[in-house]
Design a protein around this motif. Structure first.
Motif, PDB file in Angstrom:
ATOM      1  N   ALA A  34     -74.346  30.137   5.917  1.00  0.00           N
ATOM      2  CA  ALA A  34     -74.214  29.123   4.988  1.00  0.00           C
ATOM      3  C   ALA A  34     -75.193  27.675   5.433  1.00  0.00           C
ATOM      4  N   ASP A  35     -75.699  27.121   4.385  1.00  0.00           N
ATOM      5  CA  ASP A  35     -76.339  25.668   4.699  1.00  0.00           C
ATOM      6  C   ASP A  35     -75.389  24.725   4.582  1.00  0.00           C
ATOM      7  N   VAL A  36     -74.855  23.773   5.505  1.00  0.00           N
ATOM      8  CA  VAL A  36     -73.846  22.834   5.222  1.00  0.00           C
ATOM      9  C   VAL A  36     -74.563  21.548   5.803  1.00  0.00           C
ATOM     10  N   GLN A  37     -74.496  20.733   4.849  1.00  0.00           N
ATOM     11  CA  GLN A  37     -74.816  19.340   4.810  1.00  0.00           C
ATOM     12  C   GLN A  37     -73.933  18.427   5.100  1.00  0.00           C
ATOM     13  N   ILE A  38     -73.684  17.444   6.140  1.00  0.00           N
ATOM     14  CA  ILE A  38     -72.806  16.364   6.225  1.00  0.00           C
ATOM     15  C   ILE A  38     -73.314  15.224   5.548  1.00  0.00           C
ATOM     16  N   ILE A  39     -72.601  14.789   4.531  1.00  0.00           N
ATOM     17  CA  ILE A  39     -72.776  13.372   3.911  1.00  0.00           C
ATOM     18  C   ILE A  39     -71.721  12.700   3.735  1.00  0.00           C
ATOM     19  N   GLY A  40     -71.243  11.792   4.481  1.00  0.00           N
ATOM     20  CA  GLY A  40     -70.080  10.904   4.306  1.00  0.00           C
ATOM     21  C   GLY A  40     -69.930  10.110   3.082  1.00  0.00           C
ATOM     22  N   ASN A  41     -68.767   9.527   2.797  1.00  0.00           N
ATOM     23  CA  ASN A  41     -68.508   8.958   1.860  1.00  0.00           C
ATOM     24  C   ASN A  41     -69.198   7.420   1.918  1.00  0.00           C
ATOM     25  N   GLY A  42     -69.255   6.901   0.643  1.00  0.00           N
ATOM     26  CA  GLY A  42     -70.000   5.460   0.875  1.00  0.00           C
ATOM     27  C   GLY A  42     -69.154   4.431   0.330  1.00  0.00           C
ATOM     28  N   THR A  43     -69.432   3.386   0.042  1.00  0.00           N
ATOM     29  CA  THR A  43     -68.897   1.974  -0.397  1.00  0.00           C
ATOM     30  C   THR A  43     -69.684   1.394  -1.091  1.00  0.00           C
ATOM     31  N   ASP A  44     -69.194   0.216  -2.020  1.00  0.00           N
ATOM     32  CA  ASP A  44     -69.980  -0.849  -2.442  1.00  0.00           C
ATOM     33  C   ASP A  44     -69.578  -2.191  -1.453  1.00  0.00           C
ATOM     34  N   ILE A  68     -63.539  -7.090  15.584  1.00  0.00           N
ATOM     35  CA  ILE A  68     -63.313  -5.821  14.775  1.00  0.00           C
ATOM     36  C   ILE A  68     -63.890  -5.923  13.225  1.00  0.00           C
ATOM     37  N   SER A  69     -63.381  -7.173  12.856  1.00  0.00           N
ATOM     38  CA  SER A  69     -63.890  -7.519  11.448  1.00  0.00           C
ATOM     39  C   SER A  69     -65.540  -7.353  11.269  1.00  0.00           C
ATOM     40  N   VAL A  70     -66.180  -7.965  12.340  1.00  0.00           N
ATOM     41  CA  VAL A  70     -67.514  -8.069  12.387  1.00  0.00           C
ATOM     42  C   VAL A  70     -68.166  -6.496  12.342  1.00  0.00           C
ATOM     43  N   ASN A  71     -67.749  -5.856  13.348  1.00  0.00           N
ATOM     44  CA  ASN A  71     -68.243  -4.614  13.487  1.00  0.00           C
ATOM     45  C   ASN A  71     -67.815  -3.574  12.156  1.00  0.00           C
ATOM     46  N   ALA A  72     -66.693  -3.857  11.737  1.00  0.00           N
ATOM     47  CA  ALA A  72     -66.401  -3.201  10.420  1.00  0.00           C
ATOM     48  C   ALA A  72     -67.535  -3.262   9.176  1.00  0.00           C
ATOM     49  N   ARG A  73     -67.676  -4.584   9.082  1.00  0.00           N
ATOM     50  CA  ARG A  73     -68.500  -4.922   7.945  1.00  0.00           C
ATOM     51  C   ARG A  73     -70.085  -4.479   8.139  1.00  0.00           C
ATOM     52  N   ILE A  74     -70.428  -4.419   9.537  1.00  0.00           N
ATOM     53  CA  ILE A  74     -71.867  -3.826   9.888  1.00  0.00           C
ATOM     54  C   ILE A  74     -71.755  -2.312   9.833  1.00  0.00           C
ATOM     55  N   ALA A  75     -70.877  -1.613  10.040  1.00  0.00           N
ATOM     56  CA  ALA A  75     -70.644  -0.315   9.714  1.00  0.00           C
ATOM     57  C   ALA A  75     -70.616   0.267   8.402  1.00  0.00           C
ATOM     58  N   ALA A  76     -69.776  -0.540   7.508  1.00  0.00           N
ATOM     59  CA  ALA A  76     -70.098  -0.150   6.078  1.00  0.00           C
ATOM     60  C   ALA A  76     -71.160  -0.695   5.240  1.00  0.00           C
ATOM     61  N   GLU A  77     -72.105  -1.454   6.022  1.00  0.00           N
ATOM     62  CA  GLU A  77     -73.272  -1.695   5.250  1.00  0.00           C
ATOM     63  C   GLU A  77     -74.384  -0.634   5.494  1.00  0.00           C
ATOM     64  N   GLY A  78     -74.048   0.223   6.226  1.00  0.00           N
ATOM     65  CA  GLY A  78     -74.945   1.303   6.603  1.00  0.00           C
ATOM     66  C   GLY A  78     -74.363   2.562   5.745  1.00  0.00           C
ATOM     67  N   ARG A  79     -73.442   2.388   4.990  1.00  0.00           N
ATOM     68  CA  ARG A  79     -72.906   3.506   4.202  1.00  0.00           C
ATOM     69  C   ARG A  79     -72.576   3.148   2.800  1.00  0.00           C
ATOM     70  N   SER A  80     -73.792   2.326   2.184  1.00  0.00           N
ATOM     71  CA  SER A  80     -73.582   1.958   0.976  1.00  0.00           C
ATOM     72  C   SER A  80     -73.832   3.374   0.063  1.00  0.00           C
ATOM     73  N   TRP A  81     -73.272   3.274  -1.387  1.00  0.00           N
ATOM     74  CA  TRP A  81     -73.504   4.304  -2.233  1.00  0.00           C
ATOM     75  C   TRP A  81     -74.787   4.586  -2.542  1.00  0.00           C
ATOM     76  N   GLY A  82     -75.802   3.563  -2.556  1.00  0.00           N
ATOM     77  CA  GLY A  82     -77.185   3.859  -2.878  1.00  0.00           C
ATOM     78  C   GLY A  82     -77.704   4.632  -1.670  1.00  0.00           C
ATOM     79  N   ILE A  83     -77.351   4.563  -0.412  1.00  0.00           N
ATOM     80  CA  ILE A  83     -77.818   5.350   0.702  1.00  0.00           C
ATOM     81  C   ILE A  83     -77.258   6.831   0.614  1.00  0.00           C
ATOM     82  N   VAL A  84     -75.977   6.747   0.430  1.00  0.00           N
ATOM     83  CA  VAL A  84     -75.187   8.195   0.171  1.00  0.00           C
ATOM     84  C   VAL A  84     -75.861   8.884  -1.065  1.00  0.00           C
ATOM     85  N   SER A  85     -76.032   8.320  -2.130  1.00  0.00           N
ATOM     86  CA  SER A  85     -76.463   9.015  -3.275  1.00  0.00           C
ATOM     87  C   SER A  85     -77.888   9.472  -2.936  1.00  0.00           C
TER      88      SER A  85
END
Length: 710
Positions: free
Chosen positions: A491-501, A663-680
């Protein structure tokens, strides 16, 4: 003629892939004043990649309207356009022969004048099979009717669906897929082939190439659309014109030779009528009634009495009255959960919707979900939702019924690609077994193992078997990908995580005044670990006085269990249940969250974690595989299911402002790299890859080389 492929004459004219082929587009026309400008402008807009469009020739068959005048107006601004005006009606076949005689380009493409090209690559898609394989002498495209707008058109469209089903599913029915509205001829063929003087020209090139050994190909992605008649009189005119094709072809070829290619039998028709009749009984019955008069007329019409001229179907000509066709590929998601489901409405449904919403700018997108109480079909953010199945016997029975009915929709609906979001209790609905179109298995969670533990039933056996039938997967985590590969190594398996606004501004990180500890998610005690949360919270309260707010919906049984647990822990005054939240209420919930708590026993890639991270909210959870994707500098993870350590982690974070801020700053930075635009965009790229693969084409190259020179 069969020996032409080995001659020096042929080899001299062969071009290498690096050379651009020259192309002429020919458009025979008779009284096409309503559409001639549309078709000419569509041809002008075609992308010239790998070829040069030298001429666009309109051959008027003595038109009596303003077809010629409109074509000349465009020719005045484009030197490629030529007008050949006939002084008498001779028919389409004669005009195509005239085009062959006056052309010298490598390829001639012939379009009917009353069609639209659905994309700017139709000509390119017709040329490429000849460029890539220089033995190919003719390429057929595909024509499809525009969406119906009145009852007559709905009946005729149903007939087209039945016929299209028959010809694509019947083995050896290649001839029936040859479209007279769109085709391309190489010079070696059009220099020698001439159409006989009759109107049934669709299948003649197929029989000619079969007889004399010319190679054919198909370009299923080269699609044109046409208007269906809006009156029964026009339908009758068209039907009589096309019926009796077999008799006509026998005037040019040996009757025995012709019979070999008319392979559709009564059983093929009966199968299609039954399958479509179950879906649209009234329309199928009406279509059968529509067929009776043209069939009777055809019985009394001999091949010799048929003329190359025809009466035009005027109701198909006025393009101004025809709605534009949507040329985008259609993608269907299936997912039992739904963003409006009052019982579930979990993160997976929101993830599907966000991806579907973003994909809707490039594709037609529909989502099939399970029915819930008072559910109606809906269009949300440009995505069409269809609620199927039943809600009469509760959600668990609804999930099983969803698995049962889904294959029927997979079999009957029209689409280019299906994305099946796996659904408990055994994940897969075996969708690839019911379609020849590409299917992507979307794995938010492989649920069978937990469902088997919970209900003591062999769901894992069903899931493991089902995984073997999928060629393509999208999964959220590496762990799920490895599990899939274990059962389906190819099988061809692609790993694409969830995103967020990602909100414009994060939460204030140094003030807990007026804030609370938060849990948000489906109310399900076992999976979500709500019993563990309440045990840990009793320890937290000994050191920190922060209320706990639980947001999310669940079944009435699970909600009642949660309330009993809260009461049993003596937390009635400290724990607040909000139920389902959305919009401004959800925004306020996150803004007032000081620490997000994720006590789940198992997850894949919980969407709520990303959402909280996007607000800069520190999250604490257990070190389960479903959180392995999250950096420990952004999400605090403690040994699984140790409620004492979980409570202590909360207490320490409340007291340590420096660590909280980091932790708050690191969480925010990590989330910005997972926007729904990038994931989609990752989804879009993978979907386009799957659609471009040979197995995804509606009809593959259906002319095998083994039958040359018959």
């Amino acid at each position: 003629m069969a020996g032409i492929f080995g001659s020096n004459h042929y080899k001299k004219r062969m071009k290498t892939n690096s050379q651009k082929l020259t192309v002429t587009v020919g458009i025979p026309a008779y009284n096409e004043q309503w559409n001639i400008e549309n078709i000419l402008r569509a041809v002008q807009k075609q992308k010239e990649e790998g070829f040069v469009l030298e001429k666009i020739i309109v051959l008027s068959d003595c038109s009596t309207d303003v077809t010629v005048e409109k074509a000349r107006a465009l020719a005045a601004t484009d030197p490629r356009i030529e007008i050949v005006e006939g002084n008498e009606r001779r028919g389409k076949s004669a005009r195509m022969n005239e085009l062959f005689e006056r052309s010298e380009t490598d390829i001639i493409i012939i379009f009917d004048a009353d069609i639209d090209l659905v994309s700017d690559t139709v000509v390119h898609d017709l040329v490429m099979p000849m460029k890539n394989d220089q033995s190919v002498q003719v390429v057929f495209g595909r024509s499809e009717p525009r969406p119906p707008t009145n009852f007559i058109q709905h009946v005729i469209f149903t007939g087209w669906e039945i016929w299209d089903d028959i010809r694509t599913r019947t083995h050896g029915a290649e001839m029936y897929r040859c479209e007279g509205t769109i085709r391309a001829f190489r010079r070696e063929l059009y220099n020698v082939m001439r159409f006989p003087n009759f109107s049934a020209d669709d299948v003649f090139p197929f029989l000619y190439c079969r007889k004399y050994g010319y190679q054919m190909s198909s370009a299923a992605q080269a699609v044109v659309c046409y208007a269906l008649p809006t009156t029964y009189r026009d339908y009758l005119r068209q039907s009589v014109r096309f019926l009796g094709s077999k008799k006509i072809q026998k005037r040019s070829f040996d009757p025995g030779f012709v019979e070999r290619f008319y392979v559709i039998r009564g059983k093929d028709k009966i199968r299609a009528l039954i399958t479509h009749g179950l879906r649209k009984p009234f329309l199928v019955f009406s279509y059968l009634a529509f067929l009776i008069p043209p069939k009777i007329i055809s019985l009394f019409k001999t091949a010799e009495s048929r003329t190359p001229l025809w009466e035009i179907a005027t109701s198909t000509k006025n393009a101004l009255n025809i709605p534009a066709i949507d040329a985008r590929k259609k993608i269907i998601f299936s997912n039992y959960d739904d963003i409006k489901n009052p019982i579930y409405g979990g993160g997976g449904s929101f993830a599907v919707h966000e991806v579907a919403k973003h994909l809707a700018t490039n594709f037609q997108v529909e989502v099939l979900t399970g029915r819930y109480p008072h559910a109606t079909d809906d269009n949300i953010d440009g995505v069409q939702y269809w609620r199927i199945g039943t809600s009469l016997f509760g959600a668990r029975v609804g999930q099983l019924f969803f698995h049962f009915v889904l294959p029927f929709y997979v079999f009957f609906k029209k689409y280019d690609l299906w994305i099946e979001s796996f659904t408990p209790p055994f994940s897969t609905s075996f969708t690839p077994l019911f379609t020849r179109k590409p299917v992507i298995g979307l794995v938010h969670m492989l649920s069978a193992k937990d469902m088997s533990r919970k209900y003591h039933l062999p769901f894992t056996l069903i899931e493991n078997l089902g995984l073997k039938y999928y060629s393509h997967f999208i999964t959220l985590t590496k762990e799920s990908a490895l599990q899939i590969k274990q059962h389906n190594p190819s099988a061809d398996v692609q790993i694409i995580g969830n995103g967020t606004d990602v909100p414009v501004a994060p939460n204030e990180a140094d003030d807990k005044q007026g804030k609370h500890l938060s849990f948000i998610g489906r109310v399900e005690i076992d999976q979500k670990g709500l019993d563990l949360l309440l045990t840990a919270y009793t320890e937290i309260l000994k050191e920190v006085d922060l209320p706990l707010v639980i947001a999310g919906a669940g079944s009435s049984c699970e909600t009642a269990r949660l309330k009993k647990l809260i009461h049993a822990h003596g937390l009635t005054d400290k724990v607040k249940l909000l139920g389902r939240i959305s919009g401004a209420q959800k925004e306020e919930f996150y803004r007032k969250t000081f620490i997000g708590l994720v006590p789940s026993r198992y997850e894949t890639s919980p969407l709520v974690v990303l959402e909280m991270m996007s607000y800069g909210i520190p999250v604490i959870g257990f070190d389960i595989p479903g959180l392995a994707w999250a950096s420990r500098s952004a999400v605090v993870q403690v040994p699984s299911f140790d409620t004492q350590l979980f409570a202590q982690a909360v207490i320490d974070l409340v007291r340590d402002k420096v660590q909280y801020k980091a932790i708050s700053v690191n969480a925010r930075i990590a989330a910005e790299g997972r926007s729904w635009g990038i994931v989609s965009e990752k989804y879009k790229q993978y979907i386009e890859t799957v659609l471009a693969s040979p197995s995804s084409h509606y009809v593959q190259d259906f002319f095998p080389r083994a039958h040359l020179g018959e």
